[in-house]
Enzyme design. Sequence first.
Site, short mmCIF file in Angstrom:
data_model
loop_
_atom_site.label_atom_id
_atom_site.label_comp_id
_atom_site.label_asym_id
_atom_site.label_seq_id
_atom_site.Cartn_x
_atom_site.Cartn_y
_atom_site.Cartn_z
CB SER A 1 -10.90 -4.44 8.23
OG SER A 1 -11.93 -3.52 8.02
NE ARG B 1 -3.68 -2.40 2.17
CZ ARG B 1 -4.63 -2.74 3.01
NH1 ARG B 1 -4.96 -1.92 3.99
NH2 ARG B 1 -5.28 -3.87 2.86
CD GLU C 1 -8.11 -1.81 10.51
OE1 GLU C 1 -8.19 -0.58 10.58
OE2 GLU C 1 -8.15 -2.47 9.45
NE ARG D 1 -1.07 4.21 9.16
CZ ARG D 1 -2.34 3.83 9.02
NH1 ARG D 1 -2.81 3.52 7.85
NH2 ARG D 1 -3.14 3.79 10.06
NE ARG E 1 -1.64 -2.45 11.41
CZ ARG E 1 -2.54 -1.51 11.11
NH1 ARG E 1 -3.80 -1.65 11.51
NH2 ARG E 1 -2.19 -0.45 10.42
#
Length: 425
Positions: free
Chosen positions: A352, A262, A349, A277, A391
């Site tokens: 999702s 990303r 998070e 991130r 994560r």
Amino acid sequence: MLDPQLLRNSPELVKKAMQRRDVQLDIAKLDAIESRRKEAQIKTQALQSDRNTRSKAIGIAKSKGEDVQAILDSVSELGDALKVAEAELNDIQKELLDIQLSLPNILADDVPDGADEEDNIELRTWGDKPACDFDVKDHVELGLLHKGIDFEAGAKITGSRFVTLAGPIARLQRALTQFMLDTHAEQHGYCETYVPYLVNKDSLFGTGQLPKFEEDLFKIDGDFPYYLIPTAEVPVTNLVRGEILKAEELPLKYVAHTPCFRSEAGAYGKDVRGMIRQHQFEKVELVQIVKPNQSEAAHEELTGHAEAILQELGLAYRVVVLCSGDTGFSAVKTYDIEVWLPGQSAYREISSCSNFKDFQSRRLKARWRNPETNKPELVHTINGSGLAVGRTLIAVLENYQQADGSIQIPDALSPYMSGKTSITL
RNA sequence: GGAGAGAUGGCAGAGCGGUUGAAUGCACCGGUCUUGAAAACCGGCAUGGUUUAACGACCAUCCAGGGUUCGAAUCCCUGUCUCUCCGCCA
């Protein structure tokens, strides 16, 4: 993409639904385009019909050996009018499609109103946060201590937001991946899949990343017009693009492990510390392709499958339902699973899980043959992370750290770590 | 990298530029027959769209995108993919 029929027949309803997302739908403008479309389409089709009958007449006349010059003359001027009409219709339809593609999915009724993540609603929590009687370190410190996470090396080799792992910590990430894949494949009934990490535009269009969110993607340069996948959702969901599935094939349940890429455009300054991130991270993704009346149940089920991983790992988490302002473009409803990170004293998070209903499948032309109607109908798609591996690695390091800096290995992972029970300094 | 062949309905597989959305077979659905099933026979069976209260009518689609033509599954160009052979390679 929304149902064009719905947009045409119930614009007020769509407008209201769009307002929940702060998207303005100009009905008057839509009406105007729609009536131009209708006029142009009727005209074009009439001209086409005319041409077809005359061309057929020419064929018949010729086969009888009659003179066709008269018809030939009459039809030639028709061609020009037709070309103009076709071009006009094309333009109008493109205009209409642009509007359709710009509209997000209609939120489920039980999605709470709200502006951003502050307004998400906690549904449930699980597990106990570790009670540490020492100063907890975050994963950056732990990684440094173990010489297992190296941000500088990542930056040297590539750039910022890239990382290298080494030794037992690299192994731990692999162990997590294997554990997740095995659990979903063996306990939860998913079919393990291996998919390309580069995809074409059609695939990204199908799952909704294009045309609207190109800036989030890495596009490769050169002869191949491909993009790096931002999630396995793209290649996996596109397995059913253009297919008409049999009723007995459903539900299709896929699990895949892939790296995800990303660009994180628009996230400057956000989570710059650590490996929360990154431009590249590992993820195990769950995808379900289901009959329309089963998507809500499947969404709950899939979320539970993701939760099961955290439970097996003994990591405290909570589940929130995203509010209207935080729910993604293509989703009807999204549950985020947030894991407790002692290093940040916060839930973050880690998964999702979204129900897209027929929004993706309409773009994908992914259908099933409904035995009741014997007609192809759109399937529903659901996906969720099960889980974000990078994560999860952070969560394990931070939650299982000991006073001496060693990392205890969760029981569930031990078999994947050659039976080891801790990572010592 | 070089040479060649190909892409047509759920599948297999026809298709001289002219009433071809497409033969035929299989599969599938309905019916006749049968105690039941099978076989046989009869009928139906692509997708998307426009229009209509409805029946229907019409348009588009034979890998994709352009082009030639009054008319294209059929001819031309470009691209994608598949297969065969040679070379190279993990």
